[in-house]
Scaffold this motif. Structure first.
Motif, mmCIF file in Angstrom:
data_model
loop_
_atom_site.group_PDB
_atom_site.id
_atom_site.type_symbol
_atom_site.label_atom_id
_atom_site.label_comp_id
_atom_site.label_asym_id
_atom_site.label_seq_id
_atom_site.Cartn_x
_atom_site.Cartn_y
_atom_site.Cartn_z
ATOM 1 N N ARG A 196 0.826 -1.216 0.000
ATOM 2 C CA ARG A 196 0.000 0.000 0.000
ATOM 3 C C ARG A 196 0.854 1.257 0.000
ATOM 4 N NH1 ARG A 196 -5.700 -1.158 3.062
ATOM 5 N NH2 ARG A 196 -5.872 -3.279 2.284
ATOM 6 N N PHE A 197 2.061 1.164 0.552
ATOM 7 C CA PHE A 197 2.939 2.332 0.569
ATOM 8 C C PHE A 197 4.376 1.869 0.544
ATOM 9 C CE2 PHE A 197 4.687 6.371 2.034
ATOM 10 C CZ PHE A 197 3.886 7.237 1.321
ATOM 11 N N SER A 198 5.243 2.708 -0.008
ATOM 12 C CA SER A 198 6.651 2.313 -0.066
ATOM 13 C C SER A 198 7.236 2.279 1.337
ATOM 14 C CB SER A 198 7.439 3.303 -0.924
ATOM 15 O OG SER A 198 7.304 4.594 -0.386
ATOM 16 N N MET A 199 8.214 1.414 1.549
ATOM 17 C CA MET A 199 8.901 1.349 2.838
ATOM 18 C C MET A 199 9.905 2.496 2.879
ATOM 19 S SD MET A 199 8.784 -2.296 4.032
ATOM 20 C CE MET A 199 7.278 -3.213 3.858
ATOM 21 N N PRO A 200 10.346 2.918 4.045
ATOM 22 C CA PRO A 200 11.311 4.016 4.078
ATOM 23 C C PRO A 200 12.570 3.625 3.311
ATOM 24 C CG PRO A 200 10.585 3.437 6.294
ATOM 25 C CD PRO A 200 10.046 2.391 5.365
ATOM 26 N N ALA A 201 13.113 4.603 2.582
ATOM 27 C CA ALA A 201 14.320 4.333 1.817
ATOM 28 C C ALA A 201 15.455 4.050 2.792
ATOM 29 C CB ALA A 201 14.662 5.535 0.964
ATOM 30 N N ALA A 202 16.249 3.045 2.500
ATOM 31 C CA ALA A 202 17.380 2.757 3.376
ATOM 32 C C ALA A 202 18.644 2.841 2.529
ATOM 33 C CB ALA A 202 17.234 1.391 4.002
ATOM 34 N N LEU A 203 19.506 1.911 2.716
ATOM 35 C CA LEU A 203 20.741 1.827 1.983
ATOM 36 C C LEU A 203 21.643 3.043 2.162
ATOM 37 C CD1 LEU A 203 21.189 -0.823 0.626
ATOM 38 C CD2 LEU A 203 21.526 0.418 -1.481
ATOM 39 N N CYS A 204 22.269 3.137 3.300
ATOM 40 C CA CYS A 204 23.362 4.065 3.517
ATOM 41 C C CYS A 204 24.508 3.202 4.043
ATOM 42 C CB CYS A 204 22.980 5.148 4.525
ATOM 43 S SG CYS A 204 22.737 4.538 6.188
ATOM 44 N N SER A 205 25.633 3.829 4.326
ATOM 45 C CA SER A 205 26.779 3.019 4.750
ATOM 46 C C SER A 205 26.484 2.225 6.023
ATOM 47 C CB SER A 205 28.012 3.912 4.939
ATOM 48 O OG SER A 205 27.626 5.158 5.460
ATOM 49 N N TYR A 206 25.572 2.750 6.861
ATOM 50 C CA TYR A 206 25.281 2.046 8.120
ATOM 51 C C TYR A 206 24.466 0.779 7.888
ATOM 52 C CZ TYR A 206 27.259 6.225 10.078
ATOM 53 O OH TYR A 206 28.126 7.231 10.363
ATOM 54 N N CYS A 207 23.670 0.777 6.803
ATOM 55 C CA CYS A 207 22.953 -0.453 6.465
ATOM 56 C C CYS A 207 23.944 -1.558 6.150
ATOM 57 C CB CYS A 207 22.082 -0.257 5.230
ATOM 58 S SG CYS A 207 20.800 0.945 5.457
ATOM 59 N N LEU A 208 25.095 -1.163 5.608
ATOM 60 C CA LEU A 208 26.059 -2.148 5.150
ATOM 61 C C LEU A 208 27.084 -2.502 6.218
ATOM 62 C CD1 LEU A 208 26.448 -0.639 1.585
ATOM 63 C CD2 LEU A 208 25.166 -2.681 2.230
ATOM 64 N N GLY A 209 26.821 -2.063 7.443
ATOM 65 C CA GLY A 209 27.686 -2.522 8.526
ATOM 66 C C GLY A 209 28.677 -1.488 9.044
ATOM 67 N N GLN A 210 28.704 -0.309 8.448
ATOM 68 C CA GLN A 210 29.589 0.738 8.969
ATOM 69 C C GLN A 210 29.214 1.033 10.423
ATOM 70 O OE1 GLN A 210 32.274 2.534 9.607
ATOM 71 N NE2 GLN A 210 32.371 3.305 7.490
ATOM 72 N N ARG A 211 30.212 1.232 11.299
ATOM 73 C CA ARG A 211 29.919 1.546 12.700
ATOM 74 C C ARG A 211 30.522 2.874 13.115
ATOM 75 N NH1 ARG A 211 31.819 -3.724 15.726
ATOM 76 N NH2 ARG A 211 31.169 -2.605 17.589
ATOM 77 N N ARG A 212 31.449 3.395 12.304
ATOM 78 C CA ARG A 212 32.139 4.612 12.711
ATOM 79 C C ARG A 212 31.294 5.852 12.413
ATOM 80 N NH1 ARG A 212 36.911 4.344 14.678
ATOM 81 N NH2 ARG A 212 37.366 2.380 13.648
ATOM 82 N N ILE A 213 31.315 6.815 13.376
ATOM 83 C CA ILE A 213 30.518 8.041 13.240
ATOM 84 C C ILE A 213 31.345 9.111 12.559
ATOM 85 C CG2 ILE A 213 29.309 9.837 14.575
ATOM 86 C CD1 ILE A 213 28.950 7.616 16.761
ATOM 87 N N GLY A 214 30.733 9.942 11.740
ATOM 88 C CA GLY A 214 31.457 11.046 11.111
ATOM 89 C C GLY A 214 31.079 11.179 9.663
ATOM 90 N N ALA A 215 31.110 12.447 9.151
ATOM 91 C CA ALA A 215 30.658 12.742 7.793
ATOM 92 C C ALA A 215 31.401 11.899 6.751
ATOM 93 C CB ALA A 215 30.845 14.229 7.495
ATOM 94 N N ASP A 216 32.668 11.632 6.998
ATOM 95 C CA ASP A 216 33.467 10.883 6.029
ATOM 96 C C ASP A 216 32.968 9.454 5.833
ATOM 97 O OD1 ASP A 216 34.985 13.023 5.678
ATOM 98 O OD2 ASP A 216 36.754 12.294 6.795
ATOM 99 N N PHE A 217 32.207 8.975 6.799
ATOM 100 C CA PHE A 217 31.797 7.565 6.745
ATOM 101 C C PHE A 217 30.347 7.409 6.307
ATOM 102 C CE2 PHE A 217 34.965 8.365 9.982
ATOM 103 C CZ PHE A 217 36.029 7.639 9.474
ATOM 104 N N GLN A 218 29.698 8.544 5.996
ATOM 105 C CA GLN A 218 28.287 8.476 5.627
ATOM 106 C C GLN A 218 28.135 8.504 4.113
ATOM 107 O OE1 GLN A 218 26.945 11.912 7.766
ATOM 108 N NE2 GLN A 218 27.217 10.912 9.750
ATOM 109 N N MET A 219 27.531 7.465 3.570
ATOM 110 C CA MET A 219 27.327 7.411 2.126
ATOM 111 C C MET A 219 25.912 6.948 1.839
ATOM 112 S SD MET A 219 30.842 5.835 0.685
ATOM 113 C CE MET A 219 31.085 4.804 2.083
ATOM 114 N N GLY A 220 25.437 7.235 0.628
ATOM 115 C CA GLY A 220 24.101 6.782 0.241
ATOM 116 C C GLY A 220 23.033 7.736 0.761
#
Lengths: 228, 335
Positions: A196-220
């Motif tokens: 009935r409705f799309s699920m929230p968009a995901a797929l960023c670096s954290y979806c793929l297992g990234q654990r480190r915090i910081g702008a350099d580690f954020q993708m997608g």
């Protein structure tokens, strides 16, 4: 066979109301099976089976639970058909309140409880807004005024739904819910059908297992708050 | 007659002025801020896709939702208290399948008591009324409104619920003052003058409760008696349900006789589950439940009423003792 998707916040009483409705239906000769979707662990399969309701459990583990639901519902439906149920109920907790397992032309139920507070209907997305039936639980412990305000708030966000009060302890309303579920449209297959409705968009670096915090580690898919 | 302009096509200012609650409706959907436009329809059409994704709504559904909401509001505003003159329950069968053989007509202002042990079928009886059973519940009972089979759509209309419930284990869970709380309820019922209704309810509740509370008292801080008094005054004045089910009114701190009179004056049909001798005999009749069915209907006789007068005397004497205890007196003399 008829398929029903039941969703609602954790501890809102989904399992209890499904049990009550299933027991009422069984008394009328309708056979019911349940597929329970959970994240980490679930004792509900045993709970259903103790009541003589055949059940299967799917644990999503480290996957998004609603994405896990969509990837499995087809096979679950096939299990229901093979088992010869008249009615198959899928039960899942809408954990981020923005996902919904509801499928077009498949009867959709949302369970919410009076104790969660009158702001709750506003905090729940398509799971509540796009449900055909809204089951309100735990009405026996709050005042009549609160029940009426709560139902009004539900109606604001989903004016078209049937709102029904069910008491998961005494079963009051369970028979009536069963009646409503019996009236759902039959479903042969869900392949190719639309959510009935799309699920929230995901797929960023954290979806793929990234654990480190910081702008350099954020993708997608990254979205920033406005704080000023 | 010219067709009525859909609400979404009214000039926006007029819509908000005539229906201020529309702002709250939009806020509830996460759309408190809208793009500018002459009408609500045009504002919604101008919403960007991303915003809709965020709030979890589909554009084409929005107008239909708004129309359905306004339809509900119109239903709410239509006077309906006067439309229920009677509710008739036609007996079905008990748990063993034995016929109940009764037809019971309930009228506004009447008090009917419900007696019987736990599990004897009292809850099912109320569920039958609430569901407007038409032989399609486990008891096979049928319920008529004003002597006729009601419109099936009525079953699901939350704003036309037949039964309002007041029970022992109910609490207030909202973190609001008594005044804020009642105003919130009044607003959701769309009454014309919420402030005036709120004042009336608080005054009535205070006249029923033994100890007084102020409009600023948080509802969660009310005593048992004060809570019950506020719930009864609220149901009497604000609930649209024509039937009130009371699950025992406890003795502590509330004028029970006046509470019942208040509900009866507001033309409520009162069903009361109680084994309190005074309350049970105060009703017009009582339904005796056994094995899932109504085993007997006893109309309160003149002899029973005479006994009621004696019980009330005894109750007054006990109340005097309770009062004396509270004041630190000795209970040695004649009571």
């Amino acid at each position: 066979m008829r398929l029903i998707t039941v969703a609602g916040p954790p501890s809102s009483g989904k399992t209890a109301i499904i049990c009550k409705a299933a027991e009422a239906l069984r008394a009328e000769g309708v056979s019911v099976g349940v597929v329970k979707f959970d994240c980490l662990s679930s004792g509900d399969q045993a709970l259903y089976e103790r009541r003589g309701i055949p059940a299967r459990t799917g644990l999503s583990g480290n996957l998004c639970p609603d994405h896990f639901f969509v990837s499995n519902i087809e096979e679950c439906l096939a299990w229901g058909v093979r088992s010869g149920f008249d009615l198959l109920i899928s039960e899942s907790a809408g954990l981020c309140n923005r996902c919904a397992p509801h499928i077009k032309d498949v009867c959709a139920v949302c369970v919410i409880d009076n104790l969660s507070g009158v702001e709750t209907p506003r905090k729940i997305g398509p799971m509540l807004k796009m449900a055909d039936i809204v089951v309100v639980t735990k009405g026996d412990i709050v005042s009549q005024a609160e029940r009426e305000v709560f139902a009004h708030r539900v109606r604001q966000v989903n004016a078209g739904a049937v709102i029904i009060h069910v008491n998961g302890l005494t079963g009051q309303g369970g028979h009536e819910l069963g009646r409503l579920l019996r009236g759902a449209a039959p479903v042969v297959a869900v392949e190719g059908r639309l959510l009935r409705f799309s699920m929230p968009a995901a797929l960023c670096s954290y979806c793929l297992g990234q654990r480190r915090i910081g702008a350099d580690f954020q993708m997608g898919n990254v979205k920033k708050m406005e704080l000023e | 007659m010219p067709m009525k302009t859909p609400y979404a096509d009214l000039p926006l200012e007029r819509l908000f002025h005539e229906h201020p609650h529309v702002r709250d409706f939009l806020a509830a959907l996460g759309l408190a801020e809208l793009p500018a436009g002459p009408t609500l329809a045009s504002c919604l059409a101008a919403l960007d896709e991303e915003r809709l994704e965020d709030v979890g709504l589909e554009r084409q559904e929005l107008l239909a939702r708004f129309a359905a909401y306004m339809e509900g509001v119109e239903r709410l505003l239509r006077p309906q208290r006067a439309t229920i003159g009677s509710v008739t329950v036609i007996g079905g069968r008990d748990k063993s399948g034995a016929a109940e053989n009764f037809t019971l007509e309930l009228r506004p202002g009447e008090v009917t008591c419900i007696v019987g042990p736990t599990g004897s079928g009292k809850s099912r009886f109320l569920a039958d009324i609430e569901w407007l059973a038409q032989g399609d519940s486990p008891t096979g009972r049928r319920v008529l409104i004003n002597g006729a089979v009601p419109d099936p759509g009525r079953r699901y209309a939350v704003d036309q619920k037949l039964v309002a419930q007041l029970s022992q284990n109910m609490n207030f869970v909202m973190d609001l003052s008594a005044e804020e709380f009642i105003s919130l309820h009044a607003e959701s019922r769309m009454v014309a003058e919420p402030a005036a209704v709120t004042r009336t309810i608080l005054d009535l509740a205070n006249s029923l409760a033994g100890e007084q509370f102020t409009p600023a008292t948080p509802v969660t801080a009310l005593s048992g008696g004060q809570s019950r008094a506020l719930m009864i005054a609220d149901v009497a004045c604000l609930s649209s349900s024509p039937i009130v089910l009371i699950d025992e009114i406890e003795n502590a701190g509330i004028d029970r006789k006046r509470a019942l009179a208040l509900l009866a004056d507001r033309d409520k049909i009162i069903l009361m589950a109680t084994h309190d001798p005074i309350l049970a005999l105060m009703g017009e009749r009582r339904l005796v439940f056994k094995n899932g069915g109504v085993a007997r209907i006893i109309a309160t006789s003149a002899a029973e009423r005479a006994n009621l007068a004696r019980f009330e005397e005894m109750d007054a004497r006990l109340t005097a003792v309770r009062h004396a205890l509270r004041n630190g007196e000795e209970i040695a003399g004649e009571f």
